[in-house]
Write an enzyme that holds these catalytic residues in place. Structure first.
Site, PDB file in Angstrom:
ATOM      1  N   GLY A   4       3.356   1.900  10.904  1.00 52.81           N
ATOM      2  CA  GLY A   4       4.269   2.806  10.733  1.00 52.81           C
ATOM      3  C   GLY A   4       5.163   3.255  12.003  1.00 52.81           C
TER       4      GLY A   4
ATOM      5  N   LYS B  74       0.055   4.159  -0.040  1.00 58.39           N
ATOM      6  CA  LYS B  74      -0.536   5.398   0.521  1.00 58.39           C
ATOM      7  C   LYS B  74      -0.268   6.415  -0.487  1.00 58.39           C
ATOM      8  CE  LYS B  74      -0.006   3.030   4.849  1.00 58.39           C
ATOM      9  NZ  LYS B  74       0.229   3.164   6.341  1.00 58.39           N
TER      10      LYS B  74
ATOM     11  N   ASN C  76       0.941  -1.221  -0.017  1.00 57.20           N
ATOM     12  CA  ASN C  76       0.087  -0.155  -0.012  1.00 57.20           C
ATOM     13  C   ASN C  76       0.838   1.051   0.069  1.00 57.20           C
ATOM     14  OD1 ASN C  76      -1.659   2.097   0.437  1.00 57.20           O
ATOM     15  ND2 ASN C  76      -2.504   1.469   2.469  1.00 57.20           N
TER      16      ASN C  76
ATOM     17  N   HIS D 177      -9.415   1.223   5.238  1.00 63.24           N
ATOM     18  CA  HIS D 177      -7.978   1.390   5.808  1.00 63.24           C
ATOM     19  C   HIS D 177      -8.292   2.253   7.295  1.00 63.24           C
ATOM     20  CE1 HIS D 177      -3.970   2.172   6.739  1.00 63.24           C
ATOM     21  NE2 HIS D 177      -3.487   1.241   6.162  1.00 63.24           N
TER      22      HIS D 177
ATOM     23  N   GLU E 110      -6.410   4.504   8.164  1.00 67.54           N
ATOM     24  CA  GLU E 110      -6.241   6.174   7.745  1.00 67.54           C
ATOM     25  C   GLU E 110      -7.400   6.559   7.258  1.00 67.54           C
ATOM     26  OE1 GLU E 110      -2.390   5.307   5.815  1.00 67.54           O
ATOM     27  OE2 GLU E 110      -1.647   4.790   7.678  1.00 67.54           O
TER      28      GLU E 110
ATOM     29  N   GLU F 165      -4.965  -5.079  10.648  1.00 68.46           N
ATOM     30  CA  GLU F 165      -3.762  -3.824  10.820  1.00 68.46           C
ATOM     31  C   GLU F 165      -4.146  -3.193  12.332  1.00 68.46           C
ATOM     32  OE1 GLU F 165      -2.128  -2.720   6.757  1.00 68.46           O
ATOM     33  OE2 GLU F 165      -3.841  -1.431   7.138  1.00 68.46           O
TER      34      GLU F 165
ATOM     35  N   SER G  34       3.959  -2.354  10.154  1.00 68.47           N
ATOM     36  CA  SER G  34       5.421  -2.531  10.518  1.00 68.47           C
ATOM     37  C   SER G  34       5.864  -3.637  10.004  1.00 68.47           C
ATOM     38  CB  SER G  34       5.586  -2.355  11.955  1.00 68.47           C
ATOM     39  OG  SER G  34       5.503  -0.835  12.202  1.00 68.47           O
TER      40      SER G  34
HETATM   41  P1  13P Z   1       3.425   0.147   7.707  1.00 67.68           P
HETATM   42  O1  13P Z   1       3.870  -1.039   6.915  1.00 67.68           O
HETATM   43  O2  13P Z   1       4.137   1.320   7.029  1.00 67.68           O
HETATM   44  O3  13P Z   1       3.338  -0.051   9.000  1.00 67.68           O
HETATM   45  O4  13P Z   1       1.905   0.301   7.122  1.00 67.68           O
HETATM   46  C1  13P Z   1       1.069  -0.749   7.202  1.00 67.68           C
HETATM   47  C2  13P Z   1      -0.077  -0.238   6.593  1.00 67.68           C
HETATM   48  O5  13P Z   1      -1.159   0.698   6.949  1.00 67.68           O
HETATM   49  C3  13P Z   1      -0.326  -0.942   5.359  1.00 67.68           C
HETATM   50  O6  13P Z   1      -1.769  -0.784   4.705  1.00 67.68           O
END
Ligand code: 13P
Length: 251
Positions: free
Chosen positions: A174, A13, A11, A98, A100, A168, A213
């Site tokens: 992150g 983002k 992803n 997601h 976010e 997740e 992560s």
């Molecule tokens: P990270 O791998 O940067 O922690 O992000 C995970 C994520 O949100 C994937 O959708």
């Protein structure tokens, strides 16, 4: 039901200018050079790159997906992108719900359920995201929160061929911190039981990805846990070598 073929999904983002195609080509080269990976591989770039990336990867091993879609097929929704437009651009998958988007755009389970239906309507595989926040975890609510998200976000009649779950934990995204293997096994077991209870054999065949992560250094351990059928990767999907190192978990 047979164990589903794992999926390693990236992803990107809100990252990916025009020059990011070079990273995709490098990943494609590494995948072609490397031992055949026993997993499917997906990259979800920003909308603006989908048509180009999908064209370049046509016939190859890397599939292209989107990070969100609108619930409607078309119409007066300025700035939004429908699942049909995404499909038309050459994508095969779309991430919905997601954390976010739940946080930045107040997306709730009902909306995510409608987006999942929109994905199916367009012929896309929906990757439905769930996961608890740090405070929910501290309150011991992880399983209850995730079960409520699954119940609210996955429509009736879900099939394994068009539905993937991504667990997740919000606090692991992150942050460089991951849950313990026991915690991942527990919650993926809860998710599997929910899917099996609602969808029978189809639920047994649905992939449950872990995200948060994931790096090349922890991928093999995480991917080895029961009911972990792949990864949804953020930061480490932006560099071809890093992402290829995660795919190594399945080589
Ligand atoms: P990270 O791998 O940067 O922690 O992000 C995970 C994520 O949100 C994937 O959708």
């Amino acid at each position: 039901m047979n164990k589903p073929k794992p999926l390693v999904a990236g992803n990107w983002k809100m990252n990916g200018l025009m020059d990011s195609a070079a990273e995709l080509f490098r990943l494609d080269a590494l995948v072609k050079e490397g031992q055949d990976a026993g997993c499917e591989i997906l990259i979800c770039p920003p909308f603006t790159q989908i048509v180009r990336f999908a064209g370049k990867m046509q016939g190859g091993k890397i599939m292209i997906g989107a990070q969100d879609c609108h619930v409607s097929e078309k119409g007066a929704h300025t700035g939004d992108i429908s699942a049909e437009i995404i499909k038309d651009a050459g994508a095969s998958h779309v991430i919905v719900g997601h954390s976010e988007r739940r946080a930045d755009h107040n997306e709730d389970n009902r909306l995510i359920r409608e987006k999942t239906k929109a994905a199916w309507r367009a012929g896309l595989v929906a990757i439905v995201c769930v996961g608890e926040t740090a405070s929910e975890r501290e309150a011991g609510e992880t399983a209850a929160v995730v079960e409520a998200q699954l119940a609210g976000s996955i429509p009736q009649g879900a099939a394994a061929s068009e539905t993937i779950i991504a667990y997740e934990p919000v606090w692991a995204i992150g942050s460089g911190v991951t849950p313990t293997a026991d915690d991942v096994e527990m919650i993926h077991g809860v998710i599997r039981a929910h899917l099996g209870g609602r969808f029978g054999d189809e639920g047994g065949g649905m992939r449950i990805l872990y995200g948060g992560s994931v790096k090349s250094t922890n991928a093999a351990a995480l991917m080895g846990i029961d009911n972990v059928d792949g990864a949804l990767v953020g930061g480490a999907s932006l560099k071809a070598e890093d992402f290829n190192g995660i795919i190594d978990a399945y080589r």
